[in-house]
Design a protein around this motif. Structure first.
Motif, PDB file in Angstrom:
ATOM      1  N   MET A  15       0.854  -1.179   0.000  1.00 13.87           N
ATOM      2  CA  MET A  15       0.000   0.000   0.000  1.00 13.87           C
ATOM      3  C   MET A  15       0.894   1.234   0.000  1.00 13.87           C
ATOM      4  N   LEU A  16       0.460   2.268  -0.722  1.00 14.07           N
ATOM      5  CA  LEU A  16       1.229   3.501  -0.801  1.00 14.07           C
ATOM      6  C   LEU A  16       0.270   4.678  -0.806  1.00 14.07           C
ATOM      7  N   SER A  17       0.660   5.739  -0.137  1.00 12.20           N
ATOM      8  CA  SER A  17      -0.121   6.976  -0.188  1.00 12.20           C
ATOM      9  C   SER A  17       0.805   8.112  -0.622  1.00 12.20           C
ATOM     10  N   TRP A  18       0.216   9.117  -1.272  1.00 10.93           N
ATOM     11  CA  TRP A  18       0.976  10.290  -1.684  1.00 10.93           C
ATOM     12  C   TRP A  18       0.021  11.462  -1.823  1.00 10.93           C
ATOM     13  N   ARG A  19       0.584  12.648  -1.786  1.00  8.13           N
ATOM     14  CA  ARG A  19      -0.196  13.883  -1.860  1.00  8.13           C
ATOM     15  C   ARG A  19      -0.664  14.145  -3.282  1.00  8.13           C
ATOM     16  N   GLU A  20      -1.881  14.635  -3.404  1.00  7.42           N
ATOM     17  CA  GLU A  20      -2.434  15.030  -4.697  1.00  7.42           C
ATOM     18  C   GLU A  20      -1.600  16.176  -5.254  1.00  7.42           C
ATOM     19  N   ARG A  21      -1.239  16.086  -6.491  1.00  8.54           N
ATOM     20  CA  ARG A  21      -0.409  17.123  -7.108  1.00  8.54           C
ATOM     21  C   ARG A  21      -1.184  18.414  -7.333  1.00  8.54           C
ATOM     22  N   TYR A  22      -2.417  18.294  -7.782  1.00 10.28           N
ATOM     23  CA  TYR A  22      -3.245  19.471  -8.055  1.00 10.28           C
ATOM     24  C   TYR A  22      -4.341  19.557  -7.005  1.00 10.28           C
ATOM     25  N   GLY A  23      -4.268  20.544  -6.149  1.00  9.90           N
ATOM     26  CA  GLY A  23      -5.293  20.714  -5.132  1.00  9.90           C
ATOM     27  C   GLY A  23      -4.987  19.921  -3.885  1.00  9.90           C
ATOM     28  N   ASP A  24      -6.019  19.724  -3.108  1.00 12.66           N
ATOM     29  CA  ASP A  24      -5.877  19.035  -1.836  1.00 12.66           C
ATOM     30  C   ASP A  24      -6.183  17.555  -1.989  1.00 12.66           C
ATOM     31  N   GLY A  25      -5.762  16.798  -1.027  1.00 15.55           N
ATOM     32  CA  GLY A  25      -6.130  15.398  -0.994  1.00 15.55           C
ATOM     33  C   GLY A  25      -4.945  14.470  -0.948  1.00 15.55           C
ATOM     34  N   ILE A  26      -5.275  13.232  -0.637  1.00 14.85           N
ATOM     35  CA  ILE A  26      -4.300  12.168  -0.526  1.00 14.85           C
ATOM     36  C   ILE A  26      -4.753  11.010  -1.387  1.00 14.85           C
ATOM     37  N   TRP A  27      -3.839  10.481  -2.168  1.00 12.73           N
ATOM     38  CA  TRP A  27      -4.090   9.255  -2.921  1.00 12.73           C
ATOM     39  C   TRP A  27      -3.662   8.081  -2.056  1.00 12.73           C
ATOM     40  N   LEU A  28      -4.396   6.985  -2.144  1.00 12.34           N
ATOM     41  CA  LEU A  28      -4.049   5.748  -1.452  1.00 12.34           C
ATOM     42  C   LEU A  28      -4.330   4.599  -2.412  1.00 12.34           C
ATOM     43  N   ALA A  29      -3.364   3.694  -2.549  1.00  7.93           N
ATOM     44  CA  ALA A  29      -3.521   2.596  -3.503  1.00  7.93           C
ATOM     45  C   ALA A  29      -2.909   1.313  -2.966  1.00  7.93           C
ATOM     46  N   LEU A  30      -3.450   0.210  -3.429  1.00  7.77           N
ATOM     47  CA  LEU A  30      -2.932  -1.128  -3.142  1.00  7.77           C
ATOM     48  C   LEU A  30      -2.501  -1.770  -4.446  1.00  7.77           C
ATOM     49  N   ALA A  31      -1.474  -2.614  -4.372  1.00  2.00           N
ATOM     50  CA  ALA A  31      -1.007  -3.328  -5.564  1.00  2.00           C
ATOM     51  C   ALA A  31      -0.255  -4.583  -5.146  1.00  2.00           C
ATOM     52  N   PRO A  32      -0.103  -5.526  -6.081  1.00  3.29           N
ATOM     53  CA  PRO A  32       0.631  -6.742  -5.768  1.00  3.29           C
ATOM     54  C   PRO A  32       2.128  -6.518  -5.573  1.00  3.29           C
ATOM     55  N   SER A  33       2.628  -5.328  -5.891  1.00  9.65           N
ATOM     56  CA  SER A  33       4.044  -5.027  -5.640  1.00  9.65           C
ATOM     57  C   SER A  33       4.229  -3.529  -5.448  1.00  9.65           C
ATOM     58  N   ILE A  34       5.224  -3.179  -4.668  1.00 10.84           N
ATOM     59  CA  ILE A  34       5.524  -1.769  -4.426  1.00 10.84           C
ATOM     60  C   ILE A  34       6.013  -1.083  -5.699  1.00 10.84           C
TER      61      ILE A  34
END
Length: 144
Positions: A15-34
């Motif tokens: 799982m990885l999270s990162w800041r939204e580039r445009y505007g506010d917010g946080i992205w969060l994603a899951l995947a079978p590999s980093i």
């Protein structure tokens, strides 16, 4: 019906999270590999065209993927858990394979500056769409 913990603890997903580039917010994603997640983050925080196309995909045809955007990390975790919980147990393996394929395809198309991702989305590229068996469930997944 999986949840975030199942995917990480039992299937060795990342799982990885990162800041939204445009505007506010946080992205969060899951995947079978980093590595897949690093590739998605690279596109999301990279060039304007790629970032905008990727965000549009995740909010439309890519709603079936385990990716969410929210105002807080807690809200993102709740949204992501709700989204993946809607997958019927009998389709989990097929869904996990399709997520891997879609992330690979997104990276292949989204790492260049020539609108390839948007074009592939418009053409309903099979690597970007959920498998036919899952479309009933995945294109109607909860996003709130």
């Amino acid at each position: 019906m999986p949840n975030i913990n199942d995917l990480i603890a039992e299937n060795n997903w990342s799982m990885l999270s990162w800041r939204e580039r445009y505007g506010d917010g946080i992205w969060l994603a899951l995947a079978p590999s980093i590595t897949l997640l690093d590739n998605i983050e690279f596109i999301s925080t990279g060039g304007d065209i790629q970032s905008i196309e990727l965000s549009s995909y995740f909010h439309d045809q890519g709603l079936w993927l385990p990716v969410v955007k929210a105002d807080t990390i807690n809200s993102a975790l709740s949204k992501l858990d709700l989204k993946i919980f809607s997958i019927p147990k009998e389709f989990v393996d097929k869904w996990m394979d399709a997520v891997h394929e879609a992330y690979e395809r997104v990276y292949e198309l989204g790492r260049t500056n020539n609108y390839m991702l948007n074009s592939a989305i418009e053409q309903k590229d099979s690597g970007l769409m959920p498998p036919k068996e899952l479309q009933e469930y995945m294109l109607n997944t909860p996003t709130t």
